[in-house]
Design a protein around this motif. Structure first.
Motif, PDB file in Angstrom:
ATOM      1  N   ASN A 113       0.711  -1.231  -0.014  1.00  0.00           N
ATOM      2  CA  ASN A 113      -0.121   0.073  -0.067  1.00  0.00           C
ATOM      3  C   ASN A 113       0.862   1.152   0.230  1.00  0.00           C
ATOM      4  O   ASN A 113       1.831   1.345   0.860  1.00  0.00           O
ATOM      5  N   ASP A 114       0.530   2.146  -0.917  1.00  0.00           N
ATOM      6  CA  ASP A 114       1.351   3.357  -1.010  1.00  0.00           C
ATOM      7  C   ASP A 114       0.291   4.599  -0.863  1.00  0.00           C
ATOM      8  O   ASP A 114       0.055   4.773   0.227  1.00  0.00           O
ATOM      9  N   LEU A 116      -2.610   7.045  -0.347  1.00  0.00           N
ATOM     10  CA  LEU A 116      -3.802   7.207   0.401  1.00  0.00           C
ATOM     11  C   LEU A 116      -4.501   8.195   0.372  1.00  0.00           C
ATOM     12  O   LEU A 116      -3.922   9.606   0.410  1.00  0.00           O
ATOM     13  N   VAL A 135      -6.461   3.717  -2.017  1.00  0.00           N
ATOM     14  CA  VAL A 135      -5.094   3.054  -1.684  1.00  0.00           C
ATOM     15  C   VAL A 135      -4.609   2.500  -3.035  1.00  0.00           C
ATOM     16  O   VAL A 135      -5.344   1.857  -3.521  1.00  0.00           O
ATOM     17  N   HIS A 137      -1.708   0.169  -4.749  1.00  0.00           N
ATOM     18  CA  HIS A 137      -0.714  -0.865  -4.391  1.00  0.00           C
ATOM     19  C   HIS A 137       0.467  -1.052  -5.453  1.00  0.00           C
ATOM     20  O   HIS A 137       0.167  -1.227  -6.618  1.00  0.00           O
ATOM     21  N   CYS A 578       4.600   5.857   3.630  1.00  0.00           N
ATOM     22  CA  CYS A 578       4.100   6.403   2.408  1.00  0.00           C
ATOM     23  C   CYS A 578       3.013   7.095   2.712  1.00  0.00           C
ATOM     24  O   CYS A 578       1.951   6.932   3.619  1.00  0.00           O
ATOM     25  N   ALA A 592       0.558   4.956   5.239  1.00  0.00           N
ATOM     26  CA  ALA A 592       0.892   3.419   4.438  1.00  0.00           C
ATOM     27  C   ALA A 592       2.181   2.886   5.080  1.00  0.00           C
ATOM     28  O   ALA A 592       3.053   3.698   4.764  1.00  0.00           O
ATOM     29  N   GLN A 594       4.782   0.141   3.775  1.00  0.00           N
ATOM     30  CA  GLN A 594       5.051  -0.661   3.120  1.00  0.00           C
ATOM     31  C   GLN A 594       6.229  -1.447   2.917  1.00  0.00           C
ATOM     32  O   GLN A 594       7.035  -1.139   3.629  1.00  0.00           O
ATOM     33  N   SER A 632       0.639  -2.468   5.464  1.00  0.00           N
ATOM     34  CA  SER A 632      -0.686  -2.544   6.268  1.00  0.00           C
ATOM     35  C   SER A 632      -0.782  -0.954   5.913  1.00  0.00           C
ATOM     36  O   SER A 632      -0.066  -0.058   6.161  1.00  0.00           O
ATOM     37  N   VAL A 633      -2.108  -0.490   6.475  1.00  0.00           N
ATOM     38  CA  VAL A 633      -2.575   1.043   6.590  1.00  0.00           C
ATOM     39  C   VAL A 633      -2.677   1.117   8.055  1.00  0.00           C
ATOM     40  O   VAL A 633      -3.285   0.077   8.898  1.00  0.00           O
TER      41      VAL A 633
END
Length: 646
Positions: A113-114, A116, A135, A137, A578, A592, A594, A632-633
């Motif tokens: 996940n990058d 948001l 989100v 990816h 991120c 995020a 990553q 994960s966020v």
């Protein structure tokens, strides 16, 4: 080589940015003078009390360090909101890392996940308790995703199957998911009507703008050149004022294989973009990623994609008017005259800063009228000058060198080869321009320049003052009288990253910045509802040069504390932070995290080897033996329910 790539994909992926593709990486104006750099040094006035330095960023600072988990400032909670493999829909299957499938991944939260973005519900509101999270990816780490791929005896791509490649394609793209805050806690609404997975393998995209239907966009699967399958390597992005989600395609070259020969019809274009890279097994199973089987397919990536999040059945649109390059972000702002301006960085060493200005004007009360604003307008590239000014050079077919004599027969050719067009105009080569964020409260624009180890000492210039540059810098742009469409801006350095303790580093902060407040490699940023700048970092495998994991920093931009930086959040080992994103009330911050457990784990004391699925440097965020580390966020809130940073 391929074995090493699969064993440490994240580190090798980041290292690709060390290979400049600009054929003219030299400065485009007189060589920088020492006085120019010195006059932008931070104020030297003493700060008598730490409280004076905390006026806009009030928290107890997180310390530098590296370990297996995340850290947030005392008085705050940092909880996992959604992880790779978690359900996106009510009927999503449970995540089983030992028994993955492409069908399951299409209904599960994607990998890495990058960007948001947050859009309040209903549309048009700033609801801080109910909204849509958008989100990106970005890419996949096979050695961390799949059992056996990262083992020491792996032979290149021999263990990658078509099913594993299809899982990767499904793990790319993006996720739109409904969120609610109830009783102070955020939860994912898996039966939300707008929930959606956008993938690299099966989501149809419309090609819009000047390149739509052009012969260089046509393939055997799409002879009309107007429909593309999937979006790839989505890094940063943006949210439009009319409530759509912009996905910026960055390092698309990684997915293409084959041998580029001089007779290839796209030879000049592909060399300038680093196509092919042969870093993935995808061409082995999907011929569209073989540059010889489908010589135009790579032209269909490297764009900004617009998604109507309020119609989950709609086709996302690749907005080709914004140019094709390795987009880091696409954050828009409405100018005073109603035109929409989008700032974009091209994330490679010695590449450029861009701006798009729409031809049409934003209509606050007419959403349908805004939906194609990004299809027509003027794309420009930046040239910086020693006197502190910046000129925007339009990339318009028929103007200057952008003519048939130089291979540009139409505006479609200009946007497809935006990098080459910018080369010919004499744009300023930058130190990896990543996120670019306008600040509507201060009429400023912040440009994150991450680093450039390839810049030599004899090739420095004012906005890129060090060579080699291991730590990056932040440049602040000032549009005249707040006019973001003006031909000329002014600019100055906000900070020069690195450790200010060592004068030879050239680092530049406010002197009140503590030993925990300085950082390396600024990457993403955001401006909160108080107009404060927040900066996240991406050091890649070189975090040992700072001795600190990546994190989030509050950075003062105004007054006598300008350049004062303070650490708020720190990631686990090997991760990148991120796209910080606040709700409108500053009560919630989404970040995020990553590729945890990947970058530079060979330097992690006590671990000192490359991470794999079976043997990771951390099992964040689950910390159970049956789960690998999972991007994960994280949702951050103040324990007393107040505004973050106050």
């Amino acid at each position: 080589m391929l074995k090493d790539i699969l064993r440490s994909k994240g580190a090798t992926f980041k290292a690709s940015d060390d290979i400049p593709l600009n054929p003219n990486p030299k400065v485009t104006f007189d060589k920088v003078t020492e006085s120019r750099y010195e006059q932008r040094a931070m104020p030297k006035e003493a700060i008598s009390a730490r409280a004076a330095a905390d006026r806009r960023y009030l928290w107890e600072e997180v310390s530098h360090g590296v370990d297996e988990t995340h850290h947030v400032a005392p008085g705050y909670s940092a909880e996992i909101l959604i992880r790779w493999g978690d359900p996106v829909f009510a009927d999503s299957p449970p995540f089983d890392p030992m028994n993955q499938s492409a069908a399951a991944q299409r209904k599960q939260f994607g990998y890495n996940n990058d960007y948001l973005g947050y859009i309040g519900l209903p549309l048009g509101s700033d609801n801080p308790d109910h909204g849509l999270l958008c989100v990106n990816h970005e890419y996949t780490n096979e050695e961390m995703m799949f059992p056996g791929i990262g083992r020491q005896d792996n032979k290149g791509f021999a263990d990658m199957t078509e099913e594993l490649v299809d899982i990767e394609l499904a793990a790319h793209g993006g996720t739109v998911i409904e969120l609610k805050r109830e009783g102070g806690r955020w939860r994912v609404v898996t039966d939300g009507q707008y929930n959606r997975r956008i993938t690299g393998g099966d989501t149809e995209m419309e090609i819009a703008g000047p390149a739509a239907g052009h012969y260089r966009m046509k393939t055997s699967a799409d002879p009309a050149g107007v429909v593309c399958i999937g979006t790839l390597n989505n890094c940063a992005g943006g949210i439009t004022p009319w409530g759509t989600y912009l996905m910026a395609e960055e390092n698309f070259h990684h997915y293409f294989g084959g041998i580029l020969k001089n007779g290839h019809p796209e030879a000049r274009n592909y060399r300038r973009c680093g196509v092919p890279s042969d870093w993935c097994a995808w061409p082995k199973f999907h011929k569209r990623f073989d540059i010889n089987a489908e010589p135009n397919e790579a032209n269909r990536f490297g764009w900004v994609v617009e998604v109507d999040v309020f119609d989950p059945n709609s086709r996302p649109k690749k907005r080709t008017a914004l140019g094709r390059f390795k987009h880091e972000g696409a954050e828009p702002i409405v100018n005073s005259d109603g035109r929409v301006v989008v700032y974009m960085g091209d994330d490679q060493r010695f590449d450029y800063l861009y701006r798009f200005v729409s031809e049409g004007r934003y209509s606050p009360d007419d959403r349908p009228a805004n939906m194609d604003l990004l299809d027509s307008g003027t794309l420009s590239v930046a040239r910086f000058y020693e006197d502190g000014s910046l000129e925007w050079l339009p990339l318009v077919h028929g103007e200057g060198p952008l003519t048939a004599e130089n291979g540009f027969y139409s505006q479609a050719d200009v946007v497809i080869e935006a990098r080459t067009a910018a080369d010919m105009l004499g744009a300023t080569p930058m130190d990896r321009p990543e996120d670019v964020e306008p600040n509507p409260w201060a009429d400023k624009v912040y440009v994150m320049l991450t680093n450039n180890s390839a810049r030599t000492a004899d090739a420095v210039d004012s906005p890129n003052p060090r060579g080699p540059n291991h730590f990056g810098q932040i440049v602040e742009l000032s549009p005249p009288e707040g006019n973001h469409t003006a031909e000329r801006f002014t600019w100055e350095l906000l900070v020069v990253a690195g450790n200010p303790k060592y004068s030879e580093s050239g680092a530049m902060y406010h002197e009140a910045t503590s030993e925990n407040g300085w950082f390396g490699s600024p990457d993403n940023c955001c401006v909160d509802a108080r107009g404060r700048l927040w900066v996240s970092t991406d050091q890649g495998p070189n975090w040992m040069k700072t001795g600190n994991a990546d994190g989030l920093f509050g950075l003062e931009t105004e007054g006598d504390l300008r350049g004062y930086s303070k650490m708020f959040f720190r990631t686990p080992i090997g991760a990148e932070l991120c796209s910080p994103r606040f709700t409108a009330d500053n009560g919630t911050l989404f970040v995020a995290v990553q590729h945890p457990g990947t970058d530079g784990t060979e330097h992690f004391p006590g671990f000192e080897r490359n991470s794999t699925f079976e043997d990771p440097a951390t099992r964040w965020p689950d910390f159970t033996e049956d789960m690998p580390p999972r991007p994960s966020v994280v949702v951050i809130q103040k324990n007393d329910g107040g505004e973050i940073g106050t």
